[in-house]
Design an enzyme around this catalytic site. Structure first.
Site, PDB file in Angstrom:
ATOM      1  N   GLY A  13       0.716  -1.173   0.149  1.00 37.71           N
ATOM      2  CA  GLY A  13      -0.189   0.087  -0.106  1.00 37.71           C
ATOM      3  C   GLY A  13       0.720   1.029   0.008  1.00 37.71           C
ATOM      4  N   SER A  15       1.475   3.553  -2.129  1.00 37.11           N
ATOM      5  CA  SER A  15       1.219   4.650  -3.130  1.00 37.11           C
ATOM      6  C   SER A  15       0.691   6.028  -2.678  1.00 37.11           C
ATOM      7  CB  SER A  15       0.263   4.005  -4.407  1.00 37.11           C
ATOM      8  OG  SER A  15      -0.929   3.736  -3.818  1.00 37.11           O
ATOM      9  N   ARG A  16       0.205   5.808  -1.471  1.00 41.08           N
ATOM     10  CA  ARG A  16      -0.499   6.923  -0.930  1.00 41.08           C
ATOM     11  C   ARG A  16      -0.779   7.003   0.574  1.00 41.08           C
ATOM     12  NH1 ARG A  16      -7.163   6.206  -2.243  1.00 41.08           N
ATOM     13  NH2 ARG A  16      -7.113   3.703  -1.498  1.00 41.08           N
ATOM     14  N   VAL A  56      -3.024  -7.919  -2.207  1.00 40.56           N
ATOM     15  CA  VAL A  56      -2.382  -8.873  -0.911  1.00 40.56           C
ATOM     16  C   VAL A  56      -3.415 -10.118  -0.728  1.00 40.56           C
ATOM     17  CG1 VAL A  56      -1.374  -6.997   0.035  1.00 40.56           C
ATOM     18  CG2 VAL A  56      -3.806  -7.644   0.502  1.00 40.56           C
ATOM     19  N   SER A 131      -4.148  -0.416  14.470  1.00 39.86           N
ATOM     20  CA  SER A 131      -5.012   0.769  14.635  1.00 39.86           C
ATOM     21  C   SER A 131      -5.280   0.798  15.934  1.00 39.86           C
ATOM     22  CB  SER A 131      -6.340   0.625  13.752  1.00 39.86           C
ATOM     23  OG  SER A 131      -7.202   1.626  14.109  1.00 39.86           O
ATOM     24  N   TYR A 142     -14.114  -4.019  10.801  1.00 41.42           N
ATOM     25  CA  TYR A 142     -12.837  -3.307  10.699  1.00 41.42           C
ATOM     26  C   TYR A 142     -12.077  -3.516  12.071  1.00 41.42           C
ATOM     27  CZ  TYR A 142      -9.096  -0.076   9.717  1.00 41.42           C
ATOM     28  OH  TYR A 142      -7.844   0.630   9.597  1.00 41.42           O
ATOM     29  N   ALA A 144     -12.633  -5.826  14.224  1.00 38.66           N
ATOM     30  CA  ALA A 144     -12.376  -7.258  14.258  1.00 38.66           C
ATOM     31  C   ALA A 144     -11.074  -7.490  13.552  1.00 38.66           C
ATOM     32  CB  ALA A 144     -13.429  -8.054  14.004  1.00 38.66           C
ATOM     33  N   ILE A 175      -5.397   9.202  10.745  1.00 39.67           N
ATOM     34  CA  ILE A 175      -4.510   9.906  10.131  1.00 39.67           C
ATOM     35  C   ILE A 175      -5.147  10.393   9.069  1.00 39.67           C
ATOM     36  CG2 ILE A 175      -2.084   9.164   8.881  1.00 39.67           C
ATOM     37  CD1 ILE A 175      -2.207   6.507  10.127  1.00 39.67           C
TER      38      ILE A 175
END
Length: 235
Positions: A13, A15-16, A56, A131, A142, A144, A175
């Site tokens: 991940g 690229s940004r 992935v 997170s 998310y 979980a 973020i």
């Protein structure tokens, strides 16, 4: 402890958002090479990064990346998704599965493919991006997936230490990235989080708590659940 200087890193991940900031920070600290992955590698903008296509959740794609990155010593599992499946009762089960495929099984596939390479190259480091929601179940599946990734990281730390590979888990709240664009709350700058994460890698930290909210929630895990979930007091 792992020195970033002269290391060869791979960032999923990349690229940004935080991934892009991690690529930039790795080079700023003297990494010899950084493989930056994305579903569409044309989005990789750092002039020195080595762009690689990666999905992935696709074992074949993961193996292709492993075949290309034979010199890697630092692996950063950053790629993730949030589909907004906040209710376990109402959200489409396919969305729940997709989040787990990307946020839990994706890092697992990447780690399994790259650990033998890191070991052959003399050892190194694994950084998994969690997170604050690893510890706070307010975001449905998310939360979980990040809780499961936290457990995966803790297990991998024990497995990989004898093989000369350190493992750091990064915990952070919001973020200032596309994923949190609609959130009206304090946000950390990606470059600041990247710097704190790599400070942790170089110090051999087991965990990096990148902001105040992560530190507060982690401290609250030893207290009563009602302190973490004030909405419980309404029932």
């Amino acid at each position: 402890m792992t020195s970033i200087k002269n290391s060869v890193a791979l960032v999923t991940g990349g690229s940004r958002g935080l991934g892009k900031a991690l690529v930039e920070e790795l080079y700023a600290r003297g990494a010899a090479k950084v493989y930056a992955t994305a579903r569409d590698p044309r989005g990789i903008t750092h002039p020195d990064a080595v762009p690689l296509a990666l999905e992935v959740t696709d074992p074949g794609s993961v193996q292709a990346v492993a075949a290309a990155a034979r010199d890697v010593t630092v692996v950063v599992n950053n790629a993730g998704i949030s589909l907004g499946a906040r209710s376990f009762l109402d959200a489409p089960v396919d969305d729940v599965r997709r989040e787990f495929e990307t946020n839990f099984y994706g890092p697992l596939l990447v780690t399994r493919a790259l650990v033998p390479i890191v070991e052959r190259n003399g050892g190194g480091h694994l950084l998994n991006v969690h997170s604050v929601l690893s510890w706070l179940g307010v975001a449905g599946s998310y939360s979980a997936t990040k809780a499961a990734l936290w457990a995966q990281t803790n297990s991998l730390r024990l497995e990989l230490a004898p093989r000369g590979i350190g493992v750091t888990g990064l915990h952070v709240g919001y973020i200032d990235t596309d994923m949190a664009a609609d959130v009206d709350a304090p946000k950390s700058a990606p470059r600041d989080v990247a710097a704190r994460a790599l400070d942790g890698v170089e110090a051999g930290a087991y965990e990096v708590l990148a902001d105040d909210v992560s530190r507060q929630v982690k401290a609250g895990l030893s207290g009563d659940l009602a302190a973490l979930y004030p909405q419980l007091a309404a029932w």
